[in-house]
Design a protein around this motif. Sequence first.
Motif, PDB file in Angstrom:
ATOM      1  N   PHE A 109       0.888  -1.104   0.218  1.00  0.00           N
ATOM      2  CA  PHE A 109      -0.221   0.111  -0.044  1.00  0.00           C
ATOM      3  C   PHE A 109       1.166   1.062   0.140  1.00  0.00           C
ATOM      4  O   PHE A 109       1.877   0.998   0.489  1.00  0.00           O
ATOM      5  CB  PHE A 109      -0.913  -0.398   1.342  1.00  0.00           C
ATOM      6  N   ALA A 110       0.238   2.444  -0.285  1.00  0.00           N
ATOM      7  CA  ALA A 110       1.098   3.893  -0.539  1.00  0.00           C
ATOM      8  C   ALA A 110       0.944   4.279   1.327  1.00  0.00           C
ATOM      9  O   ALA A 110      -0.144   4.075   2.055  1.00  0.00           O
ATOM     10  CB  ALA A 110       0.086   4.619  -1.279  1.00  0.00           C
ATOM     11  N   VAL A 111       2.004   4.930   1.328  1.00  0.00           N
ATOM     12  CA  VAL A 111       2.177   4.875   2.768  1.00  0.00           C
ATOM     13  C   VAL A 111       1.537   6.674   2.825  1.00  0.00           C
ATOM     14  O   VAL A 111       3.082   7.380   2.415  1.00  0.00           O
ATOM     15  CB  VAL A 111       3.003   4.507   3.819  1.00  0.00           C
ATOM     16  N   GLU A 112       1.163   7.539   3.281  1.00  0.00           N
ATOM     17  CA  GLU A 112       0.374   8.814   3.984  1.00  0.00           C
ATOM     18  C   GLU A 112       1.271   9.150   4.848  1.00  0.00           C
ATOM     19  O   GLU A 112       0.661   8.954   6.014  1.00  0.00           O
ATOM     20  CB  GLU A 112      -0.280   8.833   3.123  1.00  0.00           C
ATOM     21  N   PRO A 113       2.038   9.574   5.355  1.00  0.00           N
ATOM     22  CA  PRO A 113       2.616  10.162   6.953  1.00  0.00           C
ATOM     23  C   PRO A 113       1.439  11.405   7.124  1.00  0.00           C
ATOM     24  O   PRO A 113       1.168  12.578   6.007  1.00  0.00           O
ATOM     25  CB  PRO A 113       3.670  10.584   6.793  1.00  0.00           C
ATOM     26  N   THR A 114       0.471  11.035   7.600  1.00  0.00           N
ATOM     27  CA  THR A 114      -0.038  12.452   8.387  1.00  0.00           C
ATOM     28  C   THR A 114      -0.025  12.974   9.977  1.00  0.00           C
ATOM     29  O   THR A 114      -0.544  14.089  10.169  1.00  0.00           O
ATOM     30  CB  THR A 114      -1.745  11.914   9.107  1.00  0.00           C
ATOM     31  N   THR A 115       1.472  13.234  10.307  1.00  0.00           N
ATOM     32  CA  THR A 115       1.798  13.751  11.312  1.00  0.00           C
ATOM     33  C   THR A 115       3.211  14.060  11.030  1.00  0.00           C
ATOM     34  O   THR A 115       3.766  14.006  10.464  1.00  0.00           O
ATOM     35  CB  THR A 115       1.200  13.136  12.938  1.00  0.00           C
ATOM     36  N   ASP A 116       3.535  15.210  12.454  1.00  0.00           N
ATOM     37  CA  ASP A 116       5.023  15.731  11.845  1.00  0.00           C
ATOM     38  C   ASP A 116       5.877  15.017  12.928  1.00  0.00           C
ATOM     39  O   ASP A 116       5.235  14.182  13.613  1.00  0.00           O
ATOM     40  CB  ASP A 116       5.136  16.655  12.628  1.00  0.00           C
ATOM     41  N   VAL A 117       7.033  15.189  11.485  1.00  0.00           N
ATOM     42  CA  VAL A 117       7.879  13.687  12.421  1.00  0.00           C
ATOM     43  C   VAL A 117       8.871  14.748  13.484  1.00  0.00           C
ATOM     44  O   VAL A 117       9.485  15.976  13.744  1.00  0.00           O
ATOM     45  CB  VAL A 117       8.846  13.608  11.796  1.00  0.00           C
ATOM     46  N   LYS A 118       9.078  14.467  15.230  1.00  0.00           N
ATOM     47  CA  LYS A 118      10.034  15.122  16.060  1.00  0.00           C
ATOM     48  C   LYS A 118      11.504  14.760  15.791  1.00  0.00           C
ATOM     49  O   LYS A 118      11.153  13.803  15.847  1.00  0.00           O
ATOM     50  CB  LYS A 118       9.258  15.535  17.366  1.00  0.00           C
ATOM     51  N   LEU A 119      12.201  15.737  16.125  1.00  0.00           N
ATOM     52  CA  LEU A 119      13.683  15.462  16.362  1.00  0.00           C
ATOM     53  C   LEU A 119      14.017  16.179  17.681  1.00  0.00           C
ATOM     54  O   LEU A 119      14.006  17.414  17.495  1.00  0.00           O
ATOM     55  CB  LEU A 119      14.465  16.012  14.601  1.00  0.00           C
ATOM     56  N   LYS A 120      14.589  15.038  18.337  1.00  0.00           N
ATOM     57  CA  LYS A 120      14.856  15.653  20.181  1.00  0.00           C
ATOM     58  C   LYS A 120      15.855  15.085  19.732  1.00  0.00           C
ATOM     59  O   LYS A 120      17.148  14.499  19.427  1.00  0.00           O
ATOM     60  CB  LYS A 120      14.227  14.392  20.341  1.00  0.00           C
ATOM     61  N   GLY A 121      16.715  15.864  20.653  1.00  0.00           N
ATOM     62  CA  GLY A 121      18.191  16.562  21.208  1.00  0.00           C
ATOM     63  C   GLY A 121      18.802  17.257  19.833  1.00  0.00           C
ATOM     64  O   GLY A 121      20.286  16.720  20.083  1.00  0.00           O
ATOM     65  N   VAL A 122      17.985  18.368  20.430  1.00  0.00           N
ATOM     66  CA  VAL A 122      18.162  19.104  18.574  1.00  0.00           C
ATOM     67  C   VAL A 122      20.195  19.932  19.224  1.00  0.00           C
ATOM     68  O   VAL A 122      21.128  20.341  18.928  1.00  0.00           O
ATOM     69  CB  VAL A 122      17.316  19.991  18.068  1.00  0.00           C
ATOM     70  N   ARG A 123      19.988  20.027  20.697  1.00  0.00           N
ATOM     71  CA  ARG A 123      20.962  20.958  21.658  1.00  0.00           C
ATOM     72  C   ARG A 123      22.005  20.108  21.966  1.00  0.00           C
ATOM     73  O   ARG A 123      23.243  20.801  22.251  1.00  0.00           O
ATOM     74  CB  ARG A 123      20.117  21.228  22.869  1.00  0.00           C
ATOM     75  N   ASP A 124      22.126  18.682  21.663  1.00  0.00           N
ATOM     76  CA  ASP A 124      23.288  18.153  22.669  1.00  0.00           C
ATOM     77  C   ASP A 124      24.560  18.092  21.523  1.00  0.00           C
ATOM     78  O   ASP A 124      24.424  18.059  20.307  1.00  0.00           O
ATOM     79  CB  ASP A 124      22.124  16.423  21.612  1.00  0.00           C
ATOM     80  N   PRO A 125      25.225  18.751  22.549  1.00  0.00           N
ATOM     81  CA  PRO A 125      26.919  19.017  22.014  1.00  0.00           C
ATOM     82  C   PRO A 125      27.139  17.803  21.470  1.00  0.00           C
ATOM     83  O   PRO A 125      28.600  17.671  20.639  1.00  0.00           O
ATOM     84  CB  PRO A 125      27.022  19.244  23.605  1.00  0.00           C
ATOM     85  N   GLU A 126      26.464  16.187  21.729  1.00  0.00           N
ATOM     86  CA  GLU A 126      28.029  15.353  21.040  1.00  0.00           C
ATOM     87  C   GLU A 126      27.398  15.630  19.109  1.00  0.00           C
ATOM     88  O   GLU A 126      27.732  14.066  18.797  1.00  0.00           O
ATOM     89  CB  GLU A 126      26.532  13.816  21.559  1.00  0.00           C
TER      90      GLU A 126
END
Length: 78
Positions: A49-66
């Motif tokens: 089946f075709a997959v259609e994302p319906t929600t946002d994707v969150k990227l966590k740890g953006v401030r991580d110095p690593e």
Amino acid sequence: MPGELSLTRAEFVRAWSERGNYTLVIASRLEKDAGCSTLHLVDAPLHHFAVEPTTDVKLKGVRDPEVESTLYEWPDEG
């Protein structure tokens, strides 16, 4: 049978990780007087089946110095 279905995040992750070992079961005509009830079993549904994302994707740890990144800073205009 519906024209499209929604999966929860957990269902999608499981279907993705299991790939060919995941079977989607679609039950139809369960209402009284709707005719003969049916079950449709679809192995590896994400491949069919075709997959259609319906929600946002969150990227966590953006401030991580690593996390490797390139930083550009503009000088103060003062």
